[in-house]
Motif scaffolding. Sequence first.
Motif, PDB file in Angstrom:
ATOM      1  N   PRO A  13       9.625  26.636 -15.250  1.00  0.00           N
ATOM      2  CA  PRO A  13       9.312  27.441 -16.439  1.00  0.00           C
ATOM      3  C   PRO A  13       8.770  26.628 -17.605  1.00  0.00           C
ATOM      4  O   PRO A  13       8.120  27.174 -18.490  1.00  0.00           O
ATOM      5  N   TRP A  14       8.991  25.352 -17.633  1.00  0.00           N
ATOM      6  CA  TRP A  14       8.548  24.498 -18.742  1.00  0.00           C
ATOM      7  C   TRP A  14       7.315  23.676 -18.376  1.00  0.00           C
ATOM      8  O   TRP A  14       6.919  22.788 -19.087  1.00  0.00           O
ATOM      9  N   HIS A  15       6.681  23.980 -17.272  1.00  0.00           N
ATOM     10  CA  HIS A  15       5.543  23.200 -16.778  1.00  0.00           C
ATOM     11  C   HIS A  15       4.247  23.986 -16.928  1.00  0.00           C
ATOM     12  O   HIS A  15       3.564  24.276 -15.957  1.00  0.00           O
ATOM     13  N   GLY A  16       3.913  24.373 -18.130  1.00  0.00           N
ATOM     14  CA  GLY A  16       2.673  25.104 -18.363  1.00  0.00           C
ATOM     15  C   GLY A  16       2.856  26.602 -18.246  1.00  0.00           C
ATOM     16  O   GLY A  16       3.960  27.111 -18.087  1.00  0.00           O
ATOM     17  N   PRO A  17       1.749  27.344 -18.288  1.00  0.00           N
ATOM     18  CA  PRO A  17       1.810  28.809 -18.352  1.00  0.00           C
ATOM     19  C   PRO A  17       1.969  29.521 -17.003  1.00  0.00           C
ATOM     20  O   PRO A  17       2.126  30.736 -16.978  1.00  0.00           O
ATOM     21  N   SER A  18       1.937  28.809 -15.904  1.00  0.00           N
ATOM     22  CA  SER A  18       1.932  29.462 -14.590  1.00  0.00           C
ATOM     23  C   SER A  18       3.146  30.345 -14.336  1.00  0.00           C
ATOM     24  O   SER A  18       3.025  31.434 -13.768  1.00  0.00           O
ATOM     25  N   ALA A  19       4.327  29.891 -14.726  1.00  0.00           N
ATOM     26  CA  ALA A  19       5.541  30.685 -14.495  1.00  0.00           C
ATOM     27  C   ALA A  19       5.474  31.996 -15.265  1.00  0.00           C
ATOM     28  O   ALA A  19       5.777  33.069 -14.721  1.00  0.00           O
ATOM     29  N   ARG A  20       5.065  31.933 -16.504  1.00  0.00           N
ATOM     30  CA  ARG A  20       4.952  33.148 -17.326  1.00  0.00           C
ATOM     31  C   ARG A  20       3.874  34.073 -16.751  1.00  0.00           C
ATOM     32  O   ARG A  20       4.054  35.290 -16.698  1.00  0.00           O
ATOM     33  N   GLY A  44       9.435  26.345  -8.767  1.00  0.00           N
ATOM     34  CA  GLY A  44       9.573  27.707  -9.268  1.00  0.00           C
ATOM     35  C   GLY A  44      11.006  28.213  -9.237  1.00  0.00           C
ATOM     36  O   GLY A  44      11.369  29.095 -10.004  1.00  0.00           O
ATOM     37  N   VAL A  45      11.839  27.647  -8.360  1.00  0.00           N
ATOM     38  CA  VAL A  45      13.238  28.075  -8.308  1.00  0.00           C
ATOM     39  C   VAL A  45      13.978  27.741  -9.602  1.00  0.00           C
ATOM     40  O   VAL A  45      14.990  28.364  -9.916  1.00  0.00           O
ATOM     41  N   PHE A  46      13.471  26.776 -10.372  1.00  0.00           N
ATOM     42  CA  PHE A  46      14.104  26.451 -11.655  1.00  0.00           C
ATOM     43  C   PHE A  46      14.053  27.628 -12.633  1.00  0.00           C
ATOM     44  O   PHE A  46      14.855  27.703 -13.556  1.00  0.00           O
ATOM     45  N   GLN A  47      13.121  28.553 -12.437  1.00  0.00           N
ATOM     46  CA  GLN A  47      13.051  29.744 -13.290  1.00  0.00           C
ATOM     47  C   GLN A  47      14.321  30.575 -13.164  1.00  0.00           C
ATOM     48  O   GLN A  47      14.693  31.299 -14.083  1.00  0.00           O
ATOM     49  N   LEU A  48      14.980  30.465 -12.036  1.00  0.00           N
ATOM     50  CA  LEU A  48      16.170  31.269 -11.761  1.00  0.00           C
ATOM     51  C   LEU A  48      17.460  30.632 -12.255  1.00  0.00           C
ATOM     52  O   LEU A  48      18.514  31.259 -12.202  1.00  0.00           O
ATOM     53  N   ALA A  49      17.394  29.395 -12.719  1.00  0.00           N
ATOM     54  CA  ALA A  49      18.599  28.682 -13.145  1.00  0.00           C
ATOM     55  C   ALA A  49      19.184  29.300 -14.403  1.00  0.00           C
ATOM     56  O   ALA A  49      18.465  29.659 -15.339  1.00  0.00           O
ATOM     57  N   GLU A  50      20.495  29.426 -14.430  1.00  0.00           N
ATOM     58  CA  GLU A  50      21.212  29.936 -15.609  1.00  0.00           C
ATOM     59  C   GLU A  50      21.258  28.877 -16.700  1.00  0.00           C
ATOM     60  O   GLU A  50      21.183  27.687 -16.425  1.00  0.00           O
ATOM     61  N   GLY A  51      21.417  29.319 -17.924  1.00  0.00           N
ATOM     62  CA  GLY A  51      21.696  28.434 -19.041  1.00  0.00           C
ATOM     63  C   GLY A  51      20.559  27.541 -19.489  1.00  0.00           C
ATOM     64  O   GLY A  51      20.792  26.466 -20.035  1.00  0.00           O
ATOM     65  N   GLN A  52      19.340  27.970 -19.290  1.00  0.00           N
ATOM     66  CA  GLN A  52      18.217  27.145 -19.730  1.00  0.00           C
ATOM     67  C   GLN A  52      18.106  27.182 -21.250  1.00  0.00           C
ATOM     68  O   GLN A  52      18.452  28.174 -21.882  1.00  0.00           O
ATOM     69  N   LEU A  62      12.015  32.573 -20.559  1.00  0.00           N
ATOM     70  CA  LEU A  62      11.545  33.550 -19.581  1.00  0.00           C
ATOM     71  C   LEU A  62      12.662  34.464 -19.085  1.00  0.00           C
ATOM     72  O   LEU A  62      12.408  35.354 -18.276  1.00  0.00           O
ATOM     73  N   ALA A  63      13.881  34.255 -19.574  1.00  0.00           N
ATOM     74  CA  ALA A  63      15.031  35.016 -19.075  1.00  0.00           C
ATOM     75  C   ALA A  63      14.843  36.521 -19.242  1.00  0.00           C
ATOM     76  O   ALA A  63      15.176  37.294 -18.344  1.00  0.00           O
ATOM     77  N   ALA A  64      14.315  36.958 -20.374  1.00  0.00           N
ATOM     78  CA  ALA A  64      14.118  38.390 -20.601  1.00  0.00           C
ATOM     79  C   ALA A  64      13.118  38.961 -19.602  1.00  0.00           C
ATOM     80  O   ALA A  64      13.314  40.073 -19.092  1.00  0.00           O
ATOM     81  N   ASN A  65      12.058  38.215 -19.317  1.00  0.00           N
ATOM     82  CA  ASN A  65      11.070  38.671 -18.333  1.00  0.00           C
ATOM     83  C   ASN A  65      11.698  38.769 -16.938  1.00  0.00           C
ATOM     84  O   ASN A  65      11.437  39.718 -16.203  1.00  0.00           O
ATOM     85  N   LEU A  66      12.498  37.780 -16.589  1.00  0.00           N
ATOM     86  CA  LEU A  66      13.167  37.799 -15.287  1.00  0.00           C
ATOM     87  C   LEU A  66      14.096  39.003 -15.179  1.00  0.00           C
ATOM     88  O   LEU A  66      14.107  39.700 -14.158  1.00  0.00           O
TER      89      LEU A  66
END
Length: 119
Positions: A13-20, A44-52, A62-66
């Motif tokens: 999620p912190w590696h550029g705009p691709s995740a968003r 990409g699995v890091f997008q799913l990690a809690e507590g970012q 990105l939590a709200a989007n997820l």
Amino acid sequence: MAKSLLIISRQAPWHGPSAREALDIALAGGAFDLPLGMLFLDDGVFQLAEGQQPAQLQQKNLAANLQALPMFGVEALFACGHSLAERGLESGELALPVEVLDDAALAALIARFDQVVTL
């Protein structure tokens, strides 16, 4: 009938705009009732990690989007088991419930969709 779409998100999620962008595509597709799924692979699995804490990196959360994915009808969520294990993540610690797949199941999943977009 609409063609099915699999979105593969491979970036942290912190590696550029691709995740968003991957999440935006999924939310837009869900809003139009497209049959789609989302696969979190590699970093990409890091997008799913809690507590970012993305604010520390001057990134948007990105939590709200997820969390909105199921509300938009995007309920077919998958994660690569190998990617999770390599990064020290366990399925019980993720922000969303996902189906964890092994390599054989990944290949079958990709073959099941008409179109695949990788970001």
